[in-house]
Design an enzyme around this catalytic site. Structure first.
Site, PDB file in Angstrom:
ATOM      1  N   ALA A   8      28.272  37.203  19.548  1.00  0.00           N
ATOM      2  CA  ALA A   8      27.939  35.802  19.824  1.00  0.00           C
ATOM      3  C   ALA A   8      27.327  35.753  21.231  1.00  0.00           C
ATOM      4  CB  ALA A   8      29.153  34.880  19.704  1.00  0.00           C
ATOM      5  N   LEU A   9      26.312  36.557  21.383  1.00  0.00           N
ATOM      6  CA  LEU A   9      25.757  36.818  22.717  1.00  0.00           C
ATOM      7  C   LEU A   9      25.062  35.598  23.316  1.00  0.00           C
ATOM      8  CD1 LEU A   9      24.219  40.369  22.055  1.00  0.00           C
ATOM      9  CD2 LEU A   9      26.513  39.790  22.895  1.00  0.00           C
TER      10      LEU A   9
ATOM     11  N   HIS B 250      26.047  37.579  28.674  1.00  0.00           N
ATOM     12  CA  HIS B 250      26.076  38.959  28.173  1.00  0.00           C
ATOM     13  C   HIS B 250      24.758  39.671  28.507  1.00  0.00           C
ATOM     14  CE1 HIS B 250      28.776  36.988  25.023  1.00  0.00           C
ATOM     15  NE2 HIS B 250      29.558  37.924  25.518  1.00  0.00           N
TER      16      HIS B 250
ATOM     17  N   SER C 258      30.154  30.828  27.517  1.00  0.00           N
ATOM     18  CA  SER C 258      31.192  31.521  26.754  1.00  0.00           C
ATOM     19  C   SER C 258      30.849  31.434  25.279  1.00  0.00           C
ATOM     20  CB  SER C 258      32.551  30.849  27.001  1.00  0.00           C
ATOM     21  OG  SER C 258      33.473  31.246  26.007  1.00  0.00           O
TER      22      SER C 258
HETATM   23  P1  AMP Z   1      33.039  38.915  25.469  1.00  0.00           P
HETATM   24  O1  AMP Z   1      32.013  39.067  24.407  1.00  0.00           O
HETATM   25  O2  AMP Z   1      33.486  37.507  25.672  1.00  0.00           O
HETATM   26  O3  AMP Z   1      34.166  39.898  25.312  1.00  0.00           O
HETATM   27  O4  AMP Z   1      32.330  39.294  26.831  1.00  0.00           O
HETATM   28  C1  AMP Z   1      31.700  40.525  27.009  1.00  0.00           C
HETATM   29  C2  AMP Z   1      31.381  40.690  28.467  1.00  0.00           C
HETATM   30  O5  AMP Z   1      30.529  39.638  28.890  1.00  0.00           O
HETATM   31  C3  AMP Z   1      32.641  40.624  29.342  1.00  0.00           C
HETATM   32  O6  AMP Z   1      32.535  41.591  30.384  1.00  0.00           O
HETATM   33  C4  AMP Z   1      32.576  39.228  29.899  1.00  0.00           C
HETATM   34  O7  AMP Z   1      33.230  39.083  31.148  1.00  0.00           O
HETATM   35  C5  AMP Z   1      31.072  39.030  30.041  1.00  0.00           C
HETATM   36  N1  AMP Z   1      30.766  37.612  30.070  1.00  0.00           N
HETATM   37  C6  AMP Z   1      31.216  36.637  29.241  1.00  0.00           C
HETATM   38  N2  AMP Z   1      30.764  35.438  29.630  1.00  0.00           N
HETATM   39  C7  AMP Z   1      30.001  35.648  30.736  1.00  0.00           C
HETATM   40  C8  AMP Z   1      29.251  34.790  31.603  1.00  0.00           C
HETATM   41  N3  AMP Z   1      29.200  33.470  31.435  1.00  0.00           N
HETATM   42  N4  AMP Z   1      28.590  35.360  32.626  1.00  0.00           N
HETATM   43  C9  AMP Z   1      28.644  36.712  32.839  1.00  0.00           C
HETATM   44  N5  AMP Z   1      29.316  37.568  32.048  1.00  0.00           N
HETATM   45  C10 AMP Z   1      29.994  37.044  31.011  1.00  0.00           C
END
Ligand code: AMP
Length: 295
Positions: free
Chosen positions: A44-45, A49, A197
């Site tokens: 769900a990029l 990400h 998010s």
């Molecule tokens: P996730 O898919 O939520 O597990 O996130 C994967 C990576 O993306 C993790 O290292 C998160 O901290 C990073 N991430 C998620 N949201 C953000 C954001 N708004 N800005 C920067 N990095 C993010």
């Protein structure tokens, strides 16, 4: 199109589903002395990400993005079930930014029957997210270690958005003496300040507006804590969030950046991190700022 090992979504992105195929594919680059960078994600990029992947693309020769909704890190079955999985859209985004390799394993590929994992993370596993989501960081470290073992990256990027997660991964890397550079990339935000998010898509338009109280309160705290004193600024922030319509506060904590010990006073120049978790529309949102840095 996504049915067999090594199939291509485009002429650029190599899509792999199996650990063996991935490690063999990357071994050839490693033999050539190429630097490999990894961004673990649950898909769900969004632009947050992609900013991590852009960092990897700039500093490494081969960029690897893993997409895996890791069941062992979810302590809420409903959250796991509702987690968005727009895989075609993700692949399109990865193709657009020129990611080299995408790893999309099935759950059975990553976990054997009845597999167990315990790592001693100390207080990092007992405070804030660790306290409120029991087992979460055990699950995070379990999957990140597996991904590190397969990809053997030189560099791995994580977001400041999940600040405590970064500290936990850092601790795991130290425990296993892994030779991997961990980079914390800044939180990317929507134009109005909401931290990006994957869960934001589950917010109603009204909830989306109500969620802004989180970042507004963080900024308000940042602007006032030196004048008001940390205790008063913290009380005000908690009052504001508690009274915020549609929002249920879990915590608002001001902590030392490495230990996450609660801090009770601060002077100019002190490095501190302010962390928030709150529910809006049945969606759990987290955010943080490092004091002294712009939001
Ligand atoms: P996730 O898919 O939520 O597990 O996130 C994967 C990576 O993306 C993790 O290292 C998160 O901290 C990073 N991430 C998620 N949201 C953000 C954001 N708004 N800005 C920067 N990095 C993010």
């Amino acid at each position: 199109m996504l049915t067999f090992e090594g199939s291509f979504y485009s002429s650029f992105v190599k899509i792999l589903y199996h650990k063996k195929a991935l490690s063999e594919y990357l071994a050839s680059f490693r033999r050539e002395g190429k630097h490999i960078g990894l961004v673990p994600t649950m898909g769900a990029l969004h632009a947050g990400h992609l900013s991590l992947l852009n960092y990897i693309k700039e500093y490494c020769d081969i960029s690897v993005c893993s997409i895996f909704v890791n069941p062992t890190q979810f302590n809420d079955p409903e959250d796991l079930e509702k987690y968005p999985r727009p895989i075609q859209q993700d692949l399109k985004l990865l193709e657009e930014i020129g990611c080299d390799v995408v790893f999309i394993p099935a759950v059975e590929e990553m976990y054997g029957e009845g597999e167990e994992w315990t790592i001693e993370l100390g207080r990092l596993d007992q405070v804030l997210e660790g306290a409120l989501r029991p087992g979460h960081y055990q699950g995070v470290t379990q999957i990140v270690k597996k991904l590190f073992d397969v990809v053997k990256p030189d560099v791995a990027c994580f977001g400041q958005k999940d600040y405590q997660q970064f500290l936990v991964v850092e601790k795991m890397v130290e425990i296993y003496s892994l030779d991997i550079d961990l980079i914390m990339c800044p939180t990317l935000r929507e134009a109005d300040g909401l931290a990006m998010s994957s869960r934001n898509v589950r917010l109603s338009p009204k909830g989306r507006q109500q969620a802004l109280a989180i970042v507004k309160t963080l900024i308000g705290f940042q602007e006032t804590y030196l004048d008001l004193g940390l205790g008063e600024a913290r009380d005000q922030a908690i009052r504001k969030l508690t009274e915020s319509e549609g929002l249920t506060l879990e915590y608002f904590e001001v902590c030392e950046p490495q230990t996450l010990r609660t801090v009770h006073s601060a002077k100019k120049g002190d490095q501190l991190v302010v962390l928030v978790a709150a529910w809006v529309d049945g969606v759990r949102l987290i955010d943080n700022i490092i004091l002294g840095q712009s939001v």
